[in-house]
Structures are given as structure tokens and as C-alpha cells.
Design a protein around this motif. Structure first.
Motif, PDB file in Angstrom:
ATOM      1  N   VAL A 102      20.662  50.704  37.835  1.00  0.00           N
ATOM      2  CA  VAL A 102      22.414  50.187  37.672  1.00  0.00           C
ATOM      3  C   VAL A 102      22.550  48.995  37.379  1.00  0.00           C
ATOM      4  CG1 VAL A 102      24.486  50.546  38.660  1.00  0.00           C
ATOM      5  CG2 VAL A 102      22.786  51.823  39.459  1.00  0.00           C
ATOM      6  N   ASP A 103      21.781  48.002  38.049  1.00  0.00           N
ATOM      7  CA  ASP A 103      22.085  46.534  37.952  1.00  0.00           C
ATOM      8  C   ASP A 103      21.370  46.216  36.188  1.00  0.00           C
ATOM      9  OD1 ASP A 103      23.506  45.260  39.693  1.00  0.00           O
ATOM     10  OD2 ASP A 103      21.617  45.582  40.893  1.00  0.00           O
ATOM     11  N   TYR A 104      20.314  46.942  35.892  1.00  0.00           N
ATOM     12  CA  TYR A 104      19.646  46.808  34.745  1.00  0.00           C
ATOM     13  C   TYR A 104      20.648  47.194  33.838  1.00  0.00           C
ATOM     14  CZ  TYR A 104      15.824  46.952  31.117  1.00  0.00           C
ATOM     15  OH  TYR A 104      15.215  46.269  29.930  1.00  0.00           O
ATOM     16  N   HIS A 105      21.239  48.168  33.627  1.00  0.00           N
ATOM     17  CA  HIS A 105      22.148  48.678  32.725  1.00  0.00           C
ATOM     18  C   HIS A 105      23.632  48.138  32.565  1.00  0.00           C
ATOM     19  CE1 HIS A 105      24.126  51.412  30.063  1.00  0.00           C
ATOM     20  NE2 HIS A 105      25.155  51.672  30.680  1.00  0.00           N
ATOM     21  N   PHE A 106      23.978  47.767  33.882  1.00  0.00           N
ATOM     22  CA  PHE A 106      25.238  46.717  33.759  1.00  0.00           C
ATOM     23  C   PHE A 106      24.972  45.286  33.292  1.00  0.00           C
ATOM     24  CE2 PHE A 106      26.968  50.395  36.026  1.00  0.00           C
ATOM     25  CZ  PHE A 106      28.139  50.476  35.184  1.00  0.00           C
ATOM     26  N   LEU A 127      18.643  53.738  25.395  1.00  0.00           N
ATOM     27  CA  LEU A 127      17.366  52.764  26.007  1.00  0.00           C
ATOM     28  C   LEU A 127      17.340  53.104  27.597  1.00  0.00           C
ATOM     29  CD1 LEU A 127      18.162  49.455  24.253  1.00  0.00           C
ATOM     30  CD2 LEU A 127      16.102  50.647  24.202  1.00  0.00           C
ATOM     31  N   LEU A 128      18.396  53.324  28.330  1.00  0.00           N
ATOM     32  CA  LEU A 128      18.709  53.528  29.616  1.00  0.00           C
ATOM     33  C   LEU A 128      17.692  54.994  29.773  1.00  0.00           C
ATOM     34  CD1 LEU A 128      19.696  53.096  32.549  1.00  0.00           C
ATOM     35  CD2 LEU A 128      21.571  54.509  31.857  1.00  0.00           C
ATOM     36  N   LEU A 129      18.217  56.007  29.042  1.00  0.00           N
ATOM     37  CA  LEU A 129      17.520  57.272  29.331  1.00  0.00           C
ATOM     38  C   LEU A 129      16.045  57.259  29.023  1.00  0.00           C
ATOM     39  CD1 LEU A 129      18.907  60.060  30.243  1.00  0.00           C
ATOM     40  CD2 LEU A 129      20.363  58.269  29.614  1.00  0.00           C
ATOM     41  N   ARG A 130      15.665  56.458  27.992  1.00  0.00           N
ATOM     42  CA  ARG A 130      14.114  56.451  27.803  1.00  0.00           C
ATOM     43  C   ARG A 130      13.412  55.540  28.879  1.00  0.00           C
ATOM     44  NH1 ARG A 130      12.908  57.140  21.986  1.00  0.00           N
ATOM     45  NH2 ARG A 130      11.293  55.414  22.138  1.00  0.00           N
TER      46      ARG A 130
END
Lengths: 197, 197
Positions: free
Chosen positions: A158-162, A190-193
Motif C-alpha cells: 500500500v505504501d508503495y502504491h501511495f 505496475l502494481l498488479l504486475r
DNA sequence: CACGACATACCGACTGGTTAGTCTGCCCGT
DNA sequence: ACGGGCAGACTAACCAGTCGGTATGTCGTG
């Protein structure tokens, strides 16, 4: 003829909020004087302190608006009827689009949070955490059902995406080569990959 | 006995810089008065303005130090003898570790850049871009050689990763469950996983 | 319907406090 | 006796918030 004094049709409190949002984003909270805000809104200090208790209240109102909007949208996507990958992808892409659509609010949010007094700061952080946890629950759901890799703790995901969402206000330019939707699709992708098992 | 006046052994300019860094990170640039800085460093304004031209110069010096350090380290990892995946992974993880090791500098960097005057801002942005471009070149190299997916433009990849680095100062706590190295490994891993063809 | 009482919306001069940066001059090592 | 290193009082500017005042609308009552 009681709600607006001059040619502008929008009511005074909203004019003040709009002016403050723009100026806070452009110059920062501390560098924007109350005088500038009221001049940009076409009123005087008397009007501002009639509707708002302090300069800080203005800032908090900006936050409240953004948080309400994003929480509503996240809940809608998260609770939809669709496979988990689809729901996460939609939620991840949506927050990118709405962040770009309100880039002023976003830069204020991420740059000026520490200007709030401890109590208001705690309140904002609390609502922020609710958002974070709803998003994390989506990741965990996918991890439990084996659709997402469990190599990385959900919190970190979550922190990566945000982080990338947060960062948008630093680099995204509306006159750049990518539309908001294209950026959102790329970032969600990118997140899903990264989550593929 | 000419370099330090009191019991502290480190020279005055460095004491001032250290005090300013800590206070800027804790309270923000605008909310930190020159008076506070000199008191924390155990000197007076006369000393500060003897070594620095302005309060802004202090801020710029913090940036310059961070940028120099990170650029050196990136160049070292990027130019090493190793397969591209390894070099990118090392570079991506290293920037996370050094950012956490200098979390004060990082929060100043990302929160206070807009407090610099236009000229100094342009200068900092220029050096920042050099860093960005070196990192992007790594991604592109891997994409050309078919090791990384070309689904996402390299620029976006770089912003995606640096978003998460940027974000560290918001959520990372030294007393949390993960060591800096563990966070770095996770984040580098996420990047590489997202780049799998 | 007339009239006073009260409320809402806003104005703008003023106050008390803070701040970055300056300047004069002392101190001490060379 | 000279100059780098520094002290600390001073200044000019700025700013958030206050306050007394005005204009306009609303409502209850005789």
C-alpha cells in the motif's frame, strides 16, 4: 440578492476556499497571508473570520473535502461485484485519476499536513488510516485467495502504491504526453504486475 | 583553540548545518526561526551570517549534500560490472537505504523544495534530473536487451520507484518492524517484479 | 400593516507579536 | 596591531486575529 455582493455568483465561503486552495498550492501555507486570500476572493478579513475560525480551519477544510471524496470512491470500487484483481486495479487507477484531477489539493495535502495543530493532525491521520486500511484489505484478500504474491507484506504494498500517487504532484504536468487516465492505467498495471505470484 | 568556542568539538558551520537540518525536518523551513537554529547550535546570529549568506543558503546546502551523496552512489552501482537486473536492483535498494539513513534530509528535500528561490530551485532541479536520467538509462538498457518489460515507459517506471522513496519519510519509523535493509529489499523486489516481461 | 428588536453578513483600521537580516564592536591568536 | 570569528542589540517589515461599526433582511406583535 442576499448571498453575493459583487458580480461573482458563487457564495463567499466557497470563493474563499477556492482562493485558499490555489494559493496554498502555489506558495505554501505559511507563505500565503490571510490578506492575499481575502483579496483573491474579493472580500475582506471580516468575511473570512465570519465564516472560518482561523487560517488553519481553511487548511483543514481542504483536507476534509479531499478525504471525503477519496474514501467514498474507494469504498465504491472496493465493495463492487468483481474479481479481486479487477477491484484492486480499479481502485488503484481511480485514486490516480482523482488525484490528478485535484492536483492542487494533493500537493497541499502532502506538503502541508505538518502545518496543522496536533489535534487536527491526529484527526486527519485517523481518516487517512481508514483509507489505508481499506486498501490494504483488498491486497490481503487477494493474497489469501492466492491471486497475489505474498512475498511482500500488504502494508508495504500500500505504501508503495501511495508513494507513486503522492509523487504525482511533483512530476505530473497536464501539458505532458500522458492523459490522467493513461498514467492511471500504467500505475495500476505496475502494481498488479508487481503482485503477480 | 581557534575553531571552537565552547565544549563542543565540531566546527561552527557544521554545527549550524546539523541544527538547521534537524529543525527544518521537525518543524518545516518557514516555522524554524534563525534564532532557534543559532541557539540549537550554541552560537548567535553573528556567527550564522558570518558563514552563510542567508537562511535560504542553509537550506540549499542541505540539498547539495544529499544530491552529491546520492549521485555518487548511483553512479557507482550503475557503472558496476554486473547484469543489468543486478545493477538496477542494487541501485534501487541503495537509494532506499541511504534515504532512510538520512530521513531528516529526505523530508526536507521533498517538503521544502518549493521554499527555494527560483534560481536555486532551478539549479537543484537540474541536478535532480541528472540523477533521474541516469536511473532511467538503466531501465531503458534492460528494456532494450529484453530483460525488462516495455509495457510501461521508462520515465514512468522511475517516477513510480522514486514515489515510494519519496514517501518513506511519511511512513517509515526506525522503531517499526522492518530494518532499512529489509524495506530496501522489498521495494527493489517490487520494482523488479513489476518489470518482469 | 407598521414598527421595533434582533440576526446575519461583512468592512477595515488597529494591535501585539514575530522575524530575517544588519551593524557596531569586542576578543584573541598571530 | 591586525584581522578573522563572533556577540547581541537593533530595525524595518510583516502578519494573524480582533473589534467596533454599518447595512440589509427577518420576525413577532399590536
Amino acid at each position: 440578492m442576499a448571498k453575493e455582493t459583487d458580480g461573482n455568483g458563487t457564495p463567499v465561503p466557497q470563493r474563499l476556499l477556492a482562493a485558499a486552495t490555489r494559493l496554498f498550492a502555489e506558495q505554501g501555507y505559511d507563505r500565503t497571508s490571510v490578506q492575499e486570500i481575502v483579496e483573491a476572493a474579493g472580500v475582506t478579513k471580516g468575511a473570512l473570520y465570519h465564516y472560518f475560525g482561523s487560517k488553519e480551519d481553511l487548511l483543514q477544510e481542504v483536507y476534509a473535502r479531499v478525504l471525503r471524496l477519496q474514501q467514498e470512491r474507494l469504498d465504491a470500487f472496493a465493495n463492487a461485484e468483481a474479481p479481486i484483481e479487477q477491484r484492486l486495479r480499479d481502485a488503484a487507477a481511480d485514486v490516480v485519476v482523482t488525484t490528478i484531477d485535484n492536483l492542487d489539493d494533493a500537493s497541499i495535502f502532502f506538503r502541508s499536513m505538518h502545518h496543522l495543530s496536533p489535534e487536527k493532525n491526529k484527526q486527519v491521520r485517523g481518516e487517512r488510516r481508514r483509507y489505508h486500511e481499506r486498501f490494504r484489505a483488498l491486497v490481503e484478500e487477494g493474497q489469501r485467495s492466492g491471486v497475489f504474491s505474498t512475498a511482500t507484506p500488504a502494508d508495504l504494498i500500500v505504501d508503495y502504491h501511495f508513494g507513486s500517487v503522492h509523487h504525482l504532484s511533483t512530476w505530473y504536468r497536464p501539458d505532458g504526453p500522458l492523459t490522467p487516465q493513461e498514467v492511471a492505467d500504467h500505475l495500476a498495471d505496475l502494481l498488479l504486475r508487481a503482485l503477480r505470484p
